[in-house]
Design an enzyme around this catalytic site. Structure first.
Site, PDB file in Angstrom:
ATOM      1  N   LYS A 190       0.842  -1.205   0.000  1.00 41.67           N
ATOM      2  CA  LYS A 190       0.000   0.000   0.000  1.00 41.67           C
ATOM      3  C   LYS A 190       0.875   1.252   0.000  1.00 41.67           C
ATOM      4  CE  LYS A 190      -3.866  -2.412   2.078  1.00 41.67           C
ATOM      5  NZ  LYS A 190      -4.629  -2.818   3.270  1.00 41.67           N
ATOM      6  N   GLN A 215      -4.616  -1.479   9.439  1.00 43.97           N
ATOM      7  CA  GLN A 215      -4.517  -2.809   8.815  1.00 43.97           C
ATOM      8  C   GLN A 215      -5.130  -3.873   9.732  1.00 43.97           C
ATOM      9  OE1 GLN A 215      -3.309  -3.449   5.636  1.00 43.97           O
ATOM     10  NE2 GLN A 215      -4.113  -5.497   6.009  1.00 43.97           N
ATOM     11  N   ASP A 238     -10.981   3.079   3.726  1.00 48.62           N
ATOM     12  CA  ASP A 238     -11.261   1.646   3.596  1.00 48.62           C
ATOM     13  C   ASP A 238     -12.772   1.404   3.487  1.00 48.62           C
ATOM     14  OD1 ASP A 238      -9.260  -0.206   3.291  1.00 48.62           O
ATOM     15  OD2 ASP A 238      -8.783  -0.349   5.432  1.00 48.62           O
TER      16      ASP A 238
END
Ligand code: NDP
Length: 286
Positions: free
Chosen positions: A53, A97, A120
């Site tokens: 990422k 994460q 997200d």
């Protein structure tokens, strides 16, 4: 019949080129997109995802900030960092994460992220907005799948779509997006009685199960579009999807490979959400 391969790497490269141009333009306007990534613990797969990422951001001209905590970190410490990043006008996206260590309340951590920086798309408010068709950050993996349908010219209106998996990250938002696009959607899960009955009538079949090569060619309707979201590591170290590619490709009309299918699209959509968040921040400044 051998299926057309839907190439996620090629589509990602094209979209990331476009995103880099948009990021450069925003930077000139004084709003360089910036993503903050929080990693807690030492899960090797999570470390790889975070590395990819951050690398994706760098290549697209998106600033990235990385904050790492040990597996024994105090949740309060991580929540304090999220509060600090929420208040920082230079940060447009915050990503924690997953999975988090067991002593964390994952839901509370996700809800602590500002809705406006939830790139997200996991915050309950964004999920609610998505379900009502309002402007929202769409979870990256299903959003990436929708981009694949678009670029392949696959018509969803009136199509029979079957999604295997009902997770908050993939299955549920995938079903919402397909419904919004006009497909008739069936969501299957571990309690589904006759899975094959459902999969065999799917024009669009999305597998998000987490079981290697679970969907075999005999479960696929001839000519169907098969989207394999699964990422599984085999004992020999190789990656494979939730679909048995070898048998399914002879029946399907189009299919995504693993690796090189949905995986790269997920990060691409994360970059897209971060760029979009920066654009909205600039608009708010007026
Ligand atoms: P989860 O484990 O959260 O969900 C799996 C789903 O599959 C559950 O809804 C479960 O049903 C269902 N399921 C399990 N066994 C069966 C069965 N025998 N028959 C029918 N349904 C079943 O996984 P995720 O959604 O997080 O991830 C799914 C896969 O996608 C994984 O391989 C993951 O690594 C991958 N992934 C890939 C991404 C990418 O970028 N390409 C991003 C995110 C995930 P129930 O709810 O009843 O338990």
């Amino acid at each position: 019949m051998t299926a057309r391969i839907i190439d996620g790497n090629a589509l990602s490269a094209k979209l990331r080129g476009e995103l880099a141009a948009q990021a450069a333009e925003l930077t000139v306007q004084g709003e360089q997109p910036c993503l903050a990534v929080i990693l807690v613990g030492s899960d090797p797969a999570s470390a790889v995802y975070v590395r990819n990422k951050v690398a994706g951001c760098e290549k697209a001209g998106i600033k990235s900030l990385k904050f790492e905590y040990g597996a024994d970190a105090e949740p309060a410490e991580v929540l304090a960092k999220i509060a600090e990043l929420n208040a920082d006008a230079g940060v447009h996206g915050i990503l924690v994460q997953l999975p988090l260590p067991k002593h964390f309340d994952e839901k509370a951590v996700l809800e602590a992220i500002s809705v406006e920086k939830d790139v997200d798309g996991f915050h309950a408010e964004n999920v609610g907005r998505l379900s009502q068709g309002q402007e929202a950050f769409v979870p990256c993996t299903p959003n990436g799948v929708m981009e694949m349908f678009k670029s392949e010219g696959i018509s969803l209106r009136g199509a029979e779509a079957v999604v295997i998996g009902r997770s908050n990250i993939v299955g549920k938002p995938m079903a919402m997006l397909l419904t919004a696009a006009g497909a008739t959607v069936t969501v299957c899960h571990s309690a589904t009685r006759d899975l094959n009955f459902h999969t065999r009538r799917a024009d669009i079949l999305v597998a998000a199960i987490g079981k290697p090569k679970f969907v075999t060619g005999d479960m696929v309707k001839p000519g169907a579009v098969v989207i394999d979201v699964g990422i599984n590591r085999l004992p020999d170290g190789k990656l494979c999807g939730d679909v048995d590619f070898e048998s399914a490709k002879d029946v399907a009309g189009a299919i995504t490979p693993v690796p090189g299918g949905v995986g790269p699209m997920t990060i691409t959509m994360l970059l897209a959400n971060t760029v979009e968040s920066a654009r909205r921040a600039l608009r708010r400044k007026g």
